[in-house]
Design a protein around this motif. Structure first.
Motif, PDB file in Angstrom:
ATOM      1  N   SER A  76      -0.307   0.050   1.129  1.00  0.00           N
ATOM      2  CA  SER A  76      -0.644  -0.460   2.241  1.00  0.00           C
ATOM      3  C   SER A  76      -0.067   0.679   3.140  1.00  0.00           C
ATOM      4  O   SER A  76       1.726   1.219   3.245  1.00  0.00           O
ATOM      5  N   GLY A 136      -4.393   2.532   0.360  1.00  0.00           N
ATOM      6  CA  GLY A 136      -5.811   2.395   1.546  1.00  0.00           C
ATOM      7  C   GLY A 136      -5.853   3.415   2.353  1.00  0.00           C
ATOM      8  O   GLY A 136      -7.442   3.039   2.387  1.00  0.00           O
ATOM      9  N   ASN A 138       2.271   7.423   5.454  1.00  0.00           N
ATOM     10  CA  ASN A 138       1.976   5.978   4.620  1.00  0.00           C
ATOM     11  C   ASN A 138       2.821   6.502   3.559  1.00  0.00           C
ATOM     12  O   ASN A 138       3.515   6.343   2.865  1.00  0.00           O
ATOM     13  N   LEU A 166      -2.793  -4.375   1.565  1.00  0.00           N
ATOM     14  CA  LEU A 166      -3.027  -4.202   2.830  1.00  0.00           C
ATOM     15  C   LEU A 166      -2.426  -5.743   4.282  1.00  0.00           C
ATOM     16  O   LEU A 166      -1.742  -6.280   3.483  1.00  0.00           O
ATOM     17  N   THR A 219      -7.889  -3.109   9.052  1.00  0.00           N
ATOM     18  CA  THR A 219      -7.267  -3.323   8.474  1.00  0.00           C
ATOM     19  C   THR A 219      -7.625  -2.344   7.323  1.00  0.00           C
ATOM     20  O   THR A 219      -8.420  -1.077   7.686  1.00  0.00           O
ATOM     21  N   ALA A 220      -6.123  -1.469   6.280  1.00  0.00           N
ATOM     22  CA  ALA A 220      -6.525  -0.384   6.215  1.00  0.00           C
ATOM     23  C   ALA A 220      -6.458   0.947   7.260  1.00  0.00           C
ATOM     24  O   ALA A 220      -6.186   0.494   8.168  1.00  0.00           O
ATOM     25  N   THR A 232      -9.692   6.196   4.897  1.00  0.00           N
ATOM     26  CA  THR A 232      -9.597   5.311   4.394  1.00  0.00           C
ATOM     27  C   THR A 232     -10.702   4.787   2.985  1.00  0.00           C
ATOM     28  O   THR A 232     -11.497   5.428   3.278  1.00  0.00           O
TER      29      THR A 232
END
Ligand code: 6PG
Length: 241
Positions: free
Chosen positions: A41, A72, A85, A139, A147-148, A178
């Motif tokens: 995540s 993710g 990320n 996550l 989320t994500a 995503t």
């Protein structure tokens, strides 16, 4: 017909303790799966988890040569951008452990969004096969229940065919790639890591069953675990003054 297992909710004192608990679970799953496929995540919460995985005792417990790392979601920025990320994971984890380069399945955030999504879908198909089942998906939870990069009201949240999709997040003026709900819900294990009082309102709503994006992650053939700290999940007040 296997019924959907009940989510496991673990409340621990703080970010450090939920991160250590998560590291133990990641290591145990990595040892049990060969190959071990994990989707990392983004955001800030998992940084401590990644640092723990890159250090003793967890570093030695994980069979890095059979570990495949995915994401993710990713921001549509170059891999060395501070918002990436991948950049977060590289600094805190990837550069410190003996993963094989071919087993790091980066989302190519530097490409045009549709190109990046198509490339990632191809990568997922090649690496995971038709069942697209991750052994573990990590996550986080946004304060709006996302989320994500599945944000409330976005088309990506409705995607039921593609394994990964493009999403434009209006309020952040940000293009993202995503994983979609079908992929998240195909996972064998999903582990949410949630820390901080700012997440408490969304967490209460999600755990109460409200259909916020994070609440739609309920893997029917997988184990769902919430590792949350006390600030994000304060004790219920008795209502007495
Ligand atoms: C991202 C994440 C996102 C994140 C939540 C929580 O790319 O931002 O995938 O879903 O997990 O927004 O973020 P924090 O951990 O920074 O609170």
């Amino acid at each position: 017909m296997k019924t959907m297992s009940q989510p496991e909710i673990v409340v621990l004192p703080d970010l450090e303790t939920i991160s250590r608990a998560a590291a133990g679970r990641v290591a145990a799953l990595a040892q049990a799966c060969d190959p071990f496929t994990v989707a990392l995540s983004g955001g800030s919460t998992p940084r401590r988890l990644y640092e723990l995985l890159a250090a003793s005792p967890f570093r030695e417990r994980i069979p890095w040569a059979q570990t495949h790392v995915f994401w993710g979601d990713e921001r549509c920025v170059p891999p060395d951008h501070p918002d990436s990320n991948y950049h977060l994971a590289r600094q805190a984890l990837l550069d410190r452990v003996p993963l094989l380069a071919r087993n790091v399945h980066r989302i190519l955030g530097e490409l045009e969004p549709e190109q990046a999504a198509a490339a990632y879908r191809a990568e997922l198909l090649t690496a995971l096969g038709d069942d697209r089942r991750f052994d573990l998906v990590l996550l986080g939870l946004g304060d709006d229940g996302h989320t994500a990069s599945l944000f409330p009201g976005t088309a990506a949240l409705q995607e039921r065919t593609l394994a990964a999709a493009v999403v434009y997040v209006e309020r952040l003026a940000s293009w993202r790639i995503t994983l979609t709900l079908p992929t998240l819900n195909a996972a064998r294990h999903v582990l949410f890591l949630v820390s901080g009082a700012n997440k408490a309102p969304a967490l209460v709503r999600v755990l109460a069953g409200e259909p916020l994006p994070a609440g739609l992650v309920r893997p029917p053939q997988g184990q769902l675990t919430w590792l949350v700290d006390r600030a994000a999940h304060p004790p219920k007040t008795s209502g007495r003054p």
